[in-house]
Design a protein around this motif. Structure first.
Motif: not given
Length: 303
Positions: A214-242
């Motif tokens: 669902y997070i990926l689906k939401t990120i893909l709907k974001i129009q700007t590249t900056t917005g996508k990167q900012k949203t993805a960065s909030t999950c990056a650490s947890h995803l790496l640990v997982v």
């Protein structure tokens, strides 16, 4: 004759490097305890980190501290000894706490992914949904469920008969080598271990995958590249640990008797000793808020 103690083989196959091993485990333990306590302190002292994500991160750091303390101090005591032994009750106790903390971490990581799902997919309602009470209840749920799912298989293992064989080919008491030593038919009790371990791991992975889907689906709907990167960065650490955690746990617990000898030890060394040290660095070095909180507290203490 009923076995009253077990002999831990540890790393006896590399006798010439015992001092190196002692130094390695000692440094790993000191660094892990220091880093996790430091991260817990930062989360507690910084008002800006009093958020659901960091509440769960604090729980994770406490888990990592407990996790490594269950095994490494005993390893440090055993390395210089020629005869490395542990009592039957001591072995079962170590096995219980190690498995309990591991199960709890599985569940907690899944809940952290659910927290990221709410933050990304429902940003306007996130603070209302993830209140302090809800965070506490979810944390309590992870610890309680970890305890309940662990108790049954460990009780089953403790009821097995151990007659003559008492040499554990590992560096701590772990389910797989213990099951192999039993002189009773361990089939049904091994099946219980497999079912409990698999249910915790698979349900945690399923919740994590759904959340990130669902997070990926939401990120893909974001129009700007900056917005996508900012949203993805909030999950990056947890995803790496997982990813790091589940990749090793899958190999160990979906089929407890699957990993043999050296491979078993290497995998266990990674998730029992290395991961508790690495995780705090992943969260702190990749997280802007944590780094800012550290700098703010350091400046405040200096001036």
């Amino acid at each position: 004759m009923t076995v009253k103690e077990f002999i831990i083989l540890g790393f006896s196959n590399i006798q010439g490097y015992q001092n190196v091993l002692l130094l390695f485990f000692l440094l790993m333990y000191i660094f892990t305890v220091t880093v996790n306590i430091f991260l817990l302190t930062i989360i507690r002292l910084s008002q800006r980190l009093h958020k659901p994500m960091y509440f769960f991160l604090g729980n994770l750091s406490f888990l990592e501290l407990s996790y490594i303390t269950v095994t490494v101090p005993k390893i440090l005591i055993d390395i210089p000894r020629k005869r490395k032994s542990i009592s039957f009750s001591g072995c079962i106790t170590q096995l219980f706490f190690f498995t309990f903390l591991g199960a709890t971490e599985n569940i907690l990581l899944a809940l952290m992914s659910f927290d990221r799902f709410l933050a990304v997919c429902f940003p306007l309602r996130y603070t209302i949904i993830m209140s302090h009470k809800v965070c506490f209840l979810l944390s309590a749920f992870s610890w309680t469920l970890g305890f309940l799912t662990t108790s049954v298989p460990i009780i089953k293992i403790s009821q097995l008969d151990f007659c003559n064989a008492n040499v554990i080919n590992h560096f701590f008491c772990e389910a797989a080598p213990l099951l192999k030593l039993s002189c009773s038919d361990p089939y049904f009790k091994e099946l219980t271990v497999i079912i409990c371990a698999s249910s915790v791991i698979l349900s945690s992975v399923l919740l994590t995958m759904m959340s990130y889907g669902y997070i990926l689906k939401t990120i893909l709907k974001i129009q700007t590249t900056t917005g996508k990167q900012k949203t993805a960065s909030t999950c990056a650490s947890h995803l790496l640990v997982v990813t790091t955690f589940y990749s090793t746990v899958f190999a160990m617990y979906i089929k407890p008797t699957a990993s043999e000898g050296s491979l078993n030890k290497v995998l266990a060394l990674f998730y029992a000793v290395v991961t508790p040290l690495v995780n705090p660095f992943i969260y702190s070095l990749r997280n802007k808020e944590v780094k800012e909180a550290i700098l703010y507290i350091v400046k405040r203490e200096r001036f």
